[in-house]
Each structure stands twice: as structure tokens, then as C-alpha cells.
Design an enzyme around this catalytic site. Sequence first.
Site, PDB file in Angstrom:
ATOM      1  N   GLY A   7     103.564   9.503  54.246  1.00  0.00           N
ATOM      2  CA  GLY A   7     102.577   9.885  53.233  1.00  0.00           C
ATOM      3  C   GLY A   7     103.152  10.284  51.884  1.00  0.00           C
ATOM      4  N   ASP A   8     104.423  10.719  51.846  1.00  0.00           N
ATOM      5  CA  ASP A   8     105.012  11.140  50.560  1.00  0.00           C
ATOM      6  C   ASP A   8     106.473  10.684  50.531  1.00  0.00           C
ATOM      7  OD1 ASP A   8     105.373  12.294  48.093  1.00  0.00           O
ATOM      8  OD2 ASP A   8     105.195  14.374  48.778  1.00  0.00           O
ATOM      9  N   LEU A   9     106.663   9.397  50.817  1.00  0.00           N
ATOM     10  CA  LEU A   9     108.010   8.897  51.102  1.00  0.00           C
ATOM     11  C   LEU A   9     108.726   8.406  49.847  1.00  0.00           C
ATOM     12  CD1 LEU A   9     109.942   8.608  53.436  1.00  0.00           C
ATOM     13  CD2 LEU A   9     109.018   6.338  53.871  1.00  0.00           C
TER      14      LEU A   9
END
Length: 300
Positions: A203-205
Site C-alpha cells: 500500500g505504501d511501497l
Amino acid sequence: MDWQNFSEYLNSNFDGNLPPIQILSVHPLAGGNVHMAYQLHTADRNYFLKLNSRHHLPLFETELHSLNAIKHANSISCPQPYATGIYNDQAWILMEFINFSSTKQPAHELQRGRDLAQMHHRIHRELQPFGWFENNFIGLTSQHNQWHSEWHDFYGQQRLKPQLELATLNNAPATLYGLGMELIDTLPFWFKDYTPEASLLHGDLWGGNSGFDETGQPIVFDPACYFGDRETDIAMTELFGGFSADFYTGYNELFPLDKGYQSRKPLYNLYHILNHFNLFAGDYANQAEKIILHLLKMAK
Ligand code: ADP
């Protein structure tokens, strides 16, 4: 912080989640965007602790849930989360300390791609597969995760629309919202020949949320998990750099990307550009508008 008292507080409140802790020394760590970070040395191991004011507790609670989800997927490694709470008016999260290494070899990067591909194989197949059991955070911005049965509805309603609304509140140029809503109307176009599955996503890679430990094992951290199209994670790895060609080779070996990925990449990174406007203001609104105009042209 009185670390002796903090040890006692942990031992009396979290003995189910944690072995007895006796903090011997504490080192502040640099590098966090949002929180204060510390390495806690105890007799038998090191812990990683993040601290912030008490209203940040939901960030830590949702981070703990995401880390647990990645742990249970048993594919790409992440720190073992232990507990979170409020102590002395401060929110905290405690997890396994990772000895990050700055050296990276092609074989490790290849493995990072394979491990992520393996996590993306964990598919959610409920009636409404896209979403998550709670809202979480992308940076400090609330990330909406209401369940949807159609991916394009999820992406329009839970990802682009809330960011566009927030951008309006944050005084983005007046044209941005209208153009963004026009783009949302085109979303089915992007999925004519491709039906995304609901993969477990980090999700926040971006590169700052992944590294390698001293044995070369790939690690991800600071996630904002949900079930969605895996192309969103891959697109974000390309947005700010930090992942080399071997990563994509490793990923595609195990779980090849669809040939339409390149055309959807700007659509997916738009979410993070809008979020950057909402977090940092600046030129990101103009950048977002340019991407939207380009996408609208393609969808005509
Ligand atoms: P923030 O939420 O403030 O951005 P991060 O979770 O990204 O904080 O962590 C800040 C920094 O601390 C990271 O850049 C990384 O270098 C380091 N770090 C993160 N997690 C761990 C961990 N479990 N063990 C050791 N160092 C860590």
C-alpha cells in the site's frame, strides 16, 4: 521518557505479546518522516520503538494490523509487530528491530521481487473483494478502504475521490477537482481487457519503506495494507525509484504483470501525487493535473 518505568509498564500490560523486557539502553534513530524512532537494547534482543503525540495512536494501530497481515502472508519479510498503546500521553508502537544493511546485491533484489510476487498471490475472494477491514493512513492522510465488488469503483470512490476532495479543501487549482471527477468516469475504460484480482498489497511501497537486513533478506515496513490491484504496488515502486531491474525480473518470473500495466501506471501513481499535494502542497497539484489531462486524452 523514563525508560525504567516504560519497561515496567510493558511488562505489566503486555506480557501476553512480549517476553519480559528490561531496557538496558536506548538510541534515538534518524530517518523517520513522521515519528520519533528509537532502538531499545534489552538483555536478549533489540526492539524498534516509534513514539508520537497521543492522537497518532490510530496510525500505530493500523500499522500493527498491516504488519500482522504481511507476517501472516508468510512471503515478503517485515518486522514482527509486538504492541501499541499510549504511555505518558504519548502513542507508541513496539516491533522487532531489523539490522538494515546498506549493501544490496542483484540476488537480493531478485529475491525482493519474488517475495513481493508471492505476497501478491494472496488473493481475497469475498463477495466484495476490494478494500480492508478498517481505514488506515497513507502518510498522515486517511486512506479509505470501504469494500467494493468492482475494482474500478473502489479505485474511484476510495482512492481518487477522497484525495480530490481533500485537495479542494487544501486550495488546489479550481480545475483539478472537475478534471479528476471526469477521469473517474473513464475508469471502466482502463479495465476493458484486464480484470484485476484483490491481492494483499503493501500500500505504501516506495524505496524508503523497504530494505535488506544484514543477511540480504528483503524487508518491507511502514505498510498501509488493503486488498487491491497488485499493479498499484508496482507502480509506486517506480514512482520514487529505489528498486532496480532485478527486482522486476524476480517479480515477473513468479507472477508476470499484464501487458496493459504501463498504460495504467500513471493512473495508479496519480493517487500518490495527489496525496503529496495534500501532505506537502507545492507543485504536485499541477503535476496531478498534467497526468489527468494525459489520461483523459488516452481514454477518448
Ligand atoms: P515513519 O513512520 O516515521 O516514516 P518508518 O517506519 O519509516 O517511520 O521508520 C523510520 C526509519 O527507521 C526507517 O527509514 C528505517 O531506516 C528505520 N526502521 C524502520 N523500521 C525499523 C525496524 N523495525 N528496525 C530498525 N529500523 C527500522
